[in-house]
Design a protein around this motif. Structure first.
Motif, PDB file in Angstrom:
ATOM      1  N   ASP A 241       0.817  -1.216   0.000  1.00 52.75           N
ATOM      2  CA  ASP A 241       0.000   0.000   0.000  1.00 52.75           C
ATOM      3  C   ASP A 241       0.853   1.270   0.000  1.00 52.75           C
ATOM      4  O   ASP A 241       0.548   2.238   0.707  1.00 52.75           O
ATOM      5  CB  ASP A 241      -0.923   0.006   1.222  1.00 52.75           C
ATOM      6  CG  ASP A 241      -2.401  -0.014   0.808  1.00 52.75           C
ATOM      7  OD1 ASP A 241      -2.670  -0.002  -0.412  1.00 52.75           O
ATOM      8  OD2 ASP A 241      -3.263  -0.038   1.692  1.00 52.75           O
ATOM      9  N   GLY A 242       1.943   1.244  -0.753  1.00 52.85           N
ATOM     10  CA  GLY A 242       2.782   2.430  -0.896  1.00 52.85           C
ATOM     11  C   GLY A 242       3.813   2.633   0.190  1.00 52.85           C
ATOM     12  O   GLY A 242       4.641   3.554   0.107  1.00 52.85           O
ATOM     13  N   GLU A 243       3.793   1.799   1.231  1.00 41.75           N
ATOM     14  CA  GLU A 243       4.782   1.904   2.307  1.00 41.75           C
ATOM     15  C   GLU A 243       5.729   0.707   2.282  1.00 41.75           C
ATOM     16  O   GLU A 243       5.381  -0.365   1.773  1.00 41.75           O
ATOM     17  CB  GLU A 243       4.087   1.978   3.672  1.00 41.75           C
ATOM     18  CG  GLU A 243       3.234   3.216   3.859  1.00 41.75           C
ATOM     19  CD  GLU A 243       2.616   3.299   5.259  1.00 41.75           C
ATOM     20  OE1 GLU A 243       3.039   2.538   6.148  1.00 41.75           O
ATOM     21  OE2 GLU A 243       1.722   4.145   5.454  1.00 41.75           O
ATOM     22  N   ILE A 244       6.928   0.909   2.841  1.00 41.64           N
ATOM     23  CA  ILE A 244       7.939  -0.141   2.865  1.00 41.64           C
ATOM     24  C   ILE A 244       8.001  -0.772   4.246  1.00 41.64           C
ATOM     25  O   ILE A 244       7.995  -0.067   5.268  1.00 41.64           O
ATOM     26  CB  ILE A 244       9.336   0.430   2.501  1.00 41.64           C
ATOM     27  CG1 ILE A 244       9.263   1.264   1.208  1.00 41.64           C
ATOM     28  CG2 ILE A 244      10.352  -0.707   2.382  1.00 41.64           C
ATOM     29  CD1 ILE A 244       8.785   0.515  -0.009  1.00 41.64           C
ATOM     30  N   TYR A 245       8.072  -2.090   4.267  1.00 38.21           N
ATOM     31  CA  TYR A 245       8.187  -2.836   5.528  1.00 38.21           C
ATOM     32  C   TYR A 245       9.428  -3.717   5.477  1.00 38.21           C
ATOM     33  O   TYR A 245       9.699  -4.371   4.460  1.00 38.21           O
ATOM     34  CB  TYR A 245       6.946  -3.712   5.755  1.00 38.21           C
ATOM     35  CG  TYR A 245       5.687  -2.925   6.022  1.00 38.21           C
ATOM     36  CD1 TYR A 245       5.233  -2.725   7.325  1.00 38.21           C
ATOM     37  CD2 TYR A 245       4.958  -2.364   4.971  1.00 38.21           C
ATOM     38  CE1 TYR A 245       4.067  -1.986   7.572  1.00 38.21           C
ATOM     39  CE2 TYR A 245       3.806  -1.625   5.214  1.00 38.21           C
ATOM     40  CZ  TYR A 245       3.367  -1.443   6.512  1.00 38.21           C
ATOM     41  OH  TYR A 245       2.230  -0.708   6.752  1.00 38.21           O
ATOM     42  N   THR A 246      10.182  -3.741   6.569  1.00 36.37           N
ATOM     43  CA  THR A 246      11.330  -4.637   6.675  1.00 36.37           C
ATOM     44  C   THR A 246      11.543  -4.970   8.136  1.00 36.37           C
ATOM     45  O   THR A 246      11.187  -4.189   9.032  1.00 36.37           O
ATOM     46  CB  THR A 246      12.596  -4.019   6.041  1.00 36.37           C
ATOM     47  OG1 THR A 246      13.596  -5.032   5.900  1.00 36.37           O
ATOM     48  CG2 THR A 246      13.151  -2.868   6.881  1.00 36.37           C
ATOM     49  N   ALA A 247      12.109  -6.132   8.405  1.00 38.49           N
ATOM     50  CA  ALA A 247      12.290  -6.580   9.786  1.00 38.49           C
ATOM     51  C   ALA A 247      13.242  -5.659  10.541  1.00 38.49           C
ATOM     52  O   ALA A 247      14.225  -5.164   9.976  1.00 38.49           O
ATOM     53  CB  ALA A 247      12.834  -8.004   9.794  1.00 38.49           C
ATOM     54  N   PRO A 248      12.978  -5.405  11.807  1.00 38.52           N
ATOM     55  CA  PRO A 248      13.849  -4.536  12.603  1.00 38.52           C
ATOM     56  C   PRO A 248      15.148  -5.237  12.985  1.00 38.52           C
ATOM     57  O   PRO A 248      15.213  -6.469  13.008  1.00 38.52           O
ATOM     58  CB  PRO A 248      13.006  -4.243  13.847  1.00 38.52           C
ATOM     59  CG  PRO A 248      12.126  -5.450  13.991  1.00 38.52           C
ATOM     60  CD  PRO A 248      11.825  -5.909  12.579  1.00 38.52           C
ATOM     61  N   ILE A 249      16.166  -4.435  13.269  1.00 39.69           N
ATOM     62  CA  ILE A 249      17.450  -4.975  13.722  1.00 39.69           C
ATOM     63  C   ILE A 249      17.379  -5.139  15.235  1.00 39.69           C
ATOM     64  O   ILE A 249      17.642  -4.205  15.999  1.00 39.69           O
ATOM     65  CB  ILE A 249      18.605  -4.031  13.310  1.00 39.69           C
ATOM     66  CG1 ILE A 249      18.633  -3.820  11.803  1.00 39.69           C
ATOM     67  CG2 ILE A 249      19.935  -4.588  13.805  1.00 39.69           C
ATOM     68  CD1 ILE A 249      18.843  -5.071  10.989  1.00 39.69           C
ATOM     69  N   GLU A 250      17.007  -6.329  15.681  1.00 38.73           N
ATOM     70  CA  GLU A 250      16.832  -6.587  17.110  1.00 38.73           C
ATOM     71  C   GLU A 250      17.599  -7.816  17.583  1.00 38.73           C
ATOM     72  O   GLU A 250      17.260  -8.412  18.601  1.00 38.73           O
ATOM     73  CB  GLU A 250      15.337  -6.766  17.413  1.00 38.73           C
ATOM     74  CG  GLU A 250      14.510  -5.511  17.169  1.00 38.73           C
ATOM     75  CD  GLU A 250      13.038  -5.699  17.471  1.00 38.73           C
ATOM     76  OE1 GLU A 250      12.353  -4.696  17.716  1.00 38.73           O
ATOM     77  OE2 GLU A 250      12.567  -6.874  17.464  1.00 38.73           O
ATOM     78  N   GLY A 251      18.636  -8.186  16.824  1.00 41.26           N
ATOM     79  CA  GLY A 251      19.477  -9.292  17.263  1.00 41.26           C
ATOM     80  C   GLY A 251      19.346 -10.571  16.470  1.00 41.26           C
ATOM     81  O   GLY A 251      20.176 -11.464  16.587  1.00 41.26           O
ATOM     82  N   THR A 252      18.291 -10.676  15.647  1.00 41.69           N
ATOM     83  CA  THR A 252      18.103 -11.911  14.869  1.00 41.69           C
ATOM     84  C   THR A 252      18.286 -11.687  13.373  1.00 41.69           C
ATOM     85  O   THR A 252      18.272 -12.650  12.604  1.00 41.69           O
ATOM     86  CB  THR A 252      16.693 -12.492  15.108  1.00 41.69           C
ATOM     87  OG1 THR A 252      15.716 -11.498  14.772  1.00 41.69           O
ATOM     88  CG2 THR A 252      16.511 -12.905  16.564  1.00 41.69           C
TER      89      THR A 252
END
Length: 354
Positions: A241-252
């Motif tokens: 829907d026009g936005e970008i999603y990516t996993a956060p940098i939280e150790g994994t």
């Protein structure tokens, strides 16, 4: 840092730049530096590329105390040779080493070693379109003694190889299998490091994917088996829907240099980038609802790898009619344009090797 040089008696014949493949042809020289508990770093040298002699009881062979990095040198149209954000690779190796109880290679020493070797091997930096010199810094314990402990001796090395495009067929969309049984990383583990064990542990998932006709594995989190994290050799991003999603940098998740660069560029272009947990159920629903517009992996080797199909259990979705997305192509053209000196580097990311 004083670096001594040992000349080759005979230089290798360089391969055809139009058929380099990836990781096949090693250059003439390698950088080597040793560390001992009593003396610290010592004997920095550039020597002919050759086999390494190790004791059978070398602790790395038994307990895998090893880290590595991946980066590239690029030749511009004017003939200049430049690196891309080498300080980020240095910092990541420092963090990887800290997690595995290995001595730190200071950032300035790391970058100096890479620059020195690339300068010696400048004739190996290819000039054909889409080619570069791949650089592999790595470090491992060399102590000969059985027993799990922080070793008393280590070796830091850098080797290089000229490479073509990671995917010979070009940046065409790939098919990805979502792994729902095995896990790659858990919080408190080594998922954020660049160590060989992370990759060895992912091979079974890769084999499974290939048997089912898929190119790569998309890993879910190790705790809930619910949230998407990264692909086998890449970070991954989703345009929903026009936005970008990516996993956060939280150790994994590996803090990728290309990932970070893409986020900078996307935000400069006005995109909202959500570094947040995204469930596989929400992702698949977005695909079925027509809201999942583009999916692409990011990494040094391939830069960008568009995804055309995702399979989770028996559910399959096709992304963008199995075509490379407009944003994916623009990101690839922009980042590679900066790396090869075709576009202005307004971020100060490139470092010339002189």
């Amino acid at each position: 840092m004083e670096i001594r040089m040992e000349k080759c008696k005979e230089l290798k014949q360089k391969p055809d730049q139009k058929h380099l493949g990836f990781g096949k042809y090693m250059t003439d020289y390698m950088f080597v530096m040793d560390w001992t508990k009593d003396e610290g770093w010592k004997d920095a040298r550039i020597v002919p590329y050759a086999p390494i002699t190790l004791e059978p009881a070398c602790v790395t062979l038994h307990y895998a105390q090893e880290t590595f990095e991946g980066m590239k040198a690029y030749r511009t149209a004017e003939g200049k040779i430049q690196l891309f954000r080498p300080e980020m690779n240095a910092k990541r190796m420092i963090n990887s080493n800290a997690r595995l109880c290995m001595p730190e290679v200071p950032e300035d020493m790391f970058v100096e070693a890479v620059k020195a070797l690339v300068k010696v091997e400048e004739d190996w930096v290819p000039s054909e379109p889409e080619t570069s010199l791949y650089i592999r810094p790595f470090m491992f314990a060399t102590e000969s003694a059985l027993g799990v402990h922080m070793a008393t001796a280590y070796k830091f090395m850098v080797i290089c190889c000229p490479v073509g495009a990671y995917y010979a067929e070009g940046i065409n969309p790939v098919k990805i299998l979502v792994e729902d049984e095995l896990v790659r990383a858990v919080k408190g583990g080594t998922g954020f490091t660049k160590c060989g064990g992370n990759y060895a542990g992912s091979i079974l998932g890769q084999v499974k994917a290939e048997k089912m006709g898929y190119s790569q594995v998309l890993w879910l989190d190790g705790e809930h088996r619910k949230y998407v994290e990264e692909v086998g050799t890449m970070n991954i991003m989703f345009k929903i829907d026009g936005e970008i999603y990516t996993a956060p940098i939280e150790g994994t998740v590996l803090p990728g240099v290309t990932r970070d660069s893409m986020i900078h560029i996307l935000r400069d272009w006005g995109y909202k980038v959500n570094e947040t947990r995204l469930s596989i159920d929400d992702l698949m629903k977005a695909g079925h609802d027509g809201k999942l517009e583009e999916v692409f992996g990011t990494g040094t080797a391939a830069v960008i790898s568009p995804v055309g199909e995702l399979r989770y259990k028996d559910d399959v979705i096709t992304i963008n009619d199995f075509k490379i997305g407009e944003l994916t192509q623009k990101l690839y053209d922009t980042l590679t344009g900066i790396q090869w000196g075709k576009l202005e580097d307004k971020y100060g990311w490139t470092v010339e090797v002189k």
